[in-house]
Design an enzyme around this catalytic site. Structure first.
Site, PDB file in Angstrom:
ATOM      1  N   GLY A  84     -46.726  19.108  33.281  1.00 42.71           N
ATOM      2  CA  GLY A  84     -47.996  19.184  34.127  1.00 42.71           C
ATOM      3  C   GLY A  84     -47.591  19.258  35.578  1.00 42.71           C
ATOM      4  O   GLY A  84     -48.386  19.316  36.637  1.00 42.71           O
ATOM      5  N   THR A 144     -73.504  14.284  44.977  1.00 45.22           N
ATOM      6  CA  THR A 144     -74.338  13.862  44.095  1.00 45.22           C
ATOM      7  C   THR A 144     -75.614  14.400  44.260  1.00 45.22           C
ATOM      8  O   THR A 144     -76.729  14.345  43.438  1.00 45.22           O
ATOM      9  CB  THR A 144     -74.287  12.574  43.611  1.00 45.22           C
ATOM     10  OG1 THR A 144     -74.757  11.755  44.692  1.00 45.22           O
ATOM     11  CG2 THR A 144     -72.910  12.030  43.516  1.00 45.22           C
ATOM     12  N   LYS A 173     -78.863   5.363  57.090  1.00 45.10           N
ATOM     13  CA  LYS A 173     -78.838   5.490  55.412  1.00 45.10           C
ATOM     14  C   LYS A 173     -77.579   4.119  55.091  1.00 45.10           C
ATOM     15  O   LYS A 173     -76.671   3.955  55.848  1.00 45.10           O
ATOM     16  CB  LYS A 173     -78.013   6.682  55.136  1.00 45.10           C
ATOM     17  CG  LYS A 173     -77.484   6.948  53.498  1.00 45.10           C
ATOM     18  CD  LYS A 173     -76.883   8.207  53.497  1.00 45.10           C
ATOM     19  CE  LYS A 173     -75.391   7.974  53.557  1.00 45.10           C
ATOM     20  NZ  LYS A 173     -74.600   9.462  53.041  1.00 45.10           N
ATOM     21  N   THR A 189     -78.060  11.499  48.729  1.00 48.80           N
ATOM     22  CA  THR A 189     -78.510  11.364  50.143  1.00 48.80           C
ATOM     23  C   THR A 189     -79.353  12.418  50.400  1.00 48.80           C
ATOM     24  O   THR A 189     -80.603  11.656  51.116  1.00 48.80           O
ATOM     25  CB  THR A 189     -77.299  12.000  51.047  1.00 48.80           C
ATOM     26  OG1 THR A 189     -76.126  10.788  50.625  1.00 48.80           O
ATOM     27  CG2 THR A 189     -77.419  11.539  52.605  1.00 48.80           C
TER      28      THR A 189
HETATM   29  C1  R5P Z   1     -71.559  10.880  53.630  1.00 47.37           C
HETATM   30  O1  R5P Z   1     -71.577  10.155  54.841  1.00 47.37           O
HETATM   31  C2  R5P Z   1     -71.577  12.325  53.672  1.00 47.37           C
HETATM   32  O2  R5P Z   1     -71.854  12.810  55.070  1.00 47.37           O
HETATM   33  C3  R5P Z   1     -72.542  12.739  52.826  1.00 47.37           C
HETATM   34  O3  R5P Z   1     -73.870  12.499  53.144  1.00 47.37           O
HETATM   35  C4  R5P Z   1     -72.387  12.418  51.448  1.00 47.37           C
HETATM   36  O4  R5P Z   1     -71.087  12.533  50.958  1.00 47.37           O
HETATM   37  C5  R5P Z   1     -72.984  12.866  50.198  1.00 47.37           C
HETATM   38  O5  R5P Z   1     -73.208  12.422  49.123  1.00 47.37           O
HETATM   39  P1  R5P Z   1     -73.953  12.498  48.077  1.00 47.37           P
HETATM   40  O6  R5P Z   1     -74.698  14.038  47.968  1.00 47.37           O
HETATM   41  O7  R5P Z   1     -73.263  11.849  46.916  1.00 47.37           O
HETATM   42  O8  R5P Z   1     -75.258  11.578  48.449  1.00 47.37           O
END
Ligand code: R5P
Length: 307
Positions: free
Chosen positions: A38, A228, A196, A231
Site C-alpha cells: 500500500g 454533504t 449557521k 449548509t
Molecule cells: C464550512 O464552514 C464550509 O465553509 C462549508 O459551508 C461546509 O463545509 C459545507 O459542508 P456541507 O455541504 O456538508 O454542509
C-alpha cells in the site's frame, strides 16, 4: 524563473495543461506506483527538473485526501533534490476545516498539513479558496512559506455569463463573508450573511432565520465547499421561503458527497457554479456548471512568482 511544472494525480488535465500553456512551462508528469503493502512510490524525470531554479508543483487533495497528501510530500522531496525553490499550487486544500481545537483534545489537521510542507525548499503556497485563509496564512508563516489565497467567485460568475443575473449575494455563515464581499463588489450588488451552527458531535446544521430583503430577487449563495450539501440546502430553503425568485450557488469546491445532489434538487437550487479544482468522477448534476480556472490560476502564479 519557473521552467517546469509538475502536475500530480489530483489535478484535472485541462487545468494543468491550461496553466502550462499560458505560462509557457514544460509540463512534467511523474511515474507512480503503489507497492503491494500500500505504500506509494514516486519518481520525477531527473532530466526534466535538473538545473531548474524553481519547480512548480500542482496538486488537488480530493478525493482520497490521504494518498494525495503523501504523493505531494514525495514530489516535494524529489523536486527539492534538484531545484532550489518549489512553489506549490493546491487547487483544493483538504484537512483545512479543522483549523482549531473546537473540542479539547482534538488534532488540528490544518496545522499538521501545513507544517508537513515546511523544512523542504517550498517557499510559496498558492491555494484556491482555502477554508479559512487567515489560519493558513499563520500556519504557513510559521513554516516559512509565503501564502496566497485565490478567490474565484467573480471570475466564475463572469465565465458563466451570470454577472447581470444576480441581485444579491449571501454567505451561509459569517466565516464566508469575505467571499460574498468579493463577488458582490465586483458586480455592484449588496451582500449579507446567515448565522449557521453545526453540532460538533452529530454534524447537524442549523441556520438561524433572518429577515433579508430578497423577495422577487435573484440571489447567489457563495461558499468554499459544498460537501454533504446540508449548509447550502438550508440556505436555499430559507431564501425561497423569503420569496427569492431564483437561487444560485457559487462554490469553489463542489465535492457533492453522499446524497448532496438530491438535497440540493429538493431544496430548489436553480444553478450551481463551481471550479474544476479536482478530478470529478461520476457526478451528474444537471444544474451544475463547472468553470475551468486555468486562466485565473496562471495569472496568480505569474504575479506571485516574478523571478
Ligand atoms: C464550512 O464552514 C464550509 O465553509 C462549508 O459551508 C461546509 O463545509 C459545507 O459542508 P456541507 O455541504 O456538508 O454542509
Amino acid at each position: 524563473m519557473v521552467s517546469v511544472l509538475v502536475s500530480l494525480s489530483g489535478v484535472p488535465r485541462e487545468l494543468a495543461e491550461g496553466v502550462a500553456q499560458r505560462l509557457g512551462l514544460r509540463m512534467v508528469t511523474t511515474s507512480r506506483k503503489v507497492f503491494p503493502d500500500g505504500e506509494q512510490y514516486l519518481r520525477l524525470d531527473p532530466n526534466a527538473v535538473r538545473g531548474s531554479e524553481r519547480v512548480l508543483i500542482l496538486q488537488s487533495m480530493f478525493p482520497e485526501q490521504d494518498s494525495k497528501w503523501v504523493e505531494l510530500l514525495l514530489a516535494i522531496e524529489a523536486a527539492c533534490n534538484y531545484a532550489s525553490k518549489v512553489a506549490l499550487v493546491i487547487t483544493y486544500l483538504a484537512y483545512a476545516r479543522q483549523d482549531r481545537r473546537f473540542l479539547d483534545g482534538e488534532a488540528v489537521s490544518l496545522h499538521a498539513l501545513i507544517r508537513s510542507l515546511g523544512g523542504w525548499c517550498v517557499d510559496k503556497l498558492i491555494v484556491i479558496d482555502a477554508h479559512k485563509p487567515e489560519a493558513v496564512l499563520e500556519a504557513a508563516k510559521e513554516a516559512g512559506i509565503e501564502f496566497v489565497n485565490v478567490l474565484p467567485f467573480s471570475y466564475m460568475v463572469r465565465k458563466a455569463g451570470m454577472e447581470s443575473g444576480i441581485d444579491f449575494v449571501l454567505s451561509p455563515d459569517r466565516g464566508a463573508l469575505h467571499r460574498a464581499r468579493e463577488l458582490a463588489r465586483s458586480i455592484g450588488v449588496g451582500y449579507d450573511y446567515l448565522e449557521k451552527y453545526r453540532d460538533r458531535i452529530t454534524g447537524e446544521i442549523r441556520v438561524e432565520e433572518k429577515v433579508l430583503d430578497v423577495r422577487g430577487r435573484r440571489v447567489a449563495i457563495v461558499d468554499d465547499i459544498v460537501s454533504t450539501g446540508g449548509t447550502l440546502a438550508k440556505a436555499v430553503e430559507l431564501l425561497k421561503r423569503l420569496g427569492a425568485v431564483r437561487v444560485i450557488a457559487v462554490a469553489s469546491h463542489a465535492l457533492l458527497v453522499g446524497s448532496a445532489i438530491e438535497k440540493l434538487r429538493g431544496a430548489g437550487l436553480d444553478l450551481l457554479i463551481t471550479g474544476n479544482t479536482f478530478i470529478r468522477r461520476q457526478t451528474v448534476f444537471e444544474r451544475m456548471k463547472v468553470i475551468d480556472l486555468s486562466d485565473l490560476v496562471a495569472n496568480v502564479i505569474a504575479s506571485a512568482i516574478k523571478g
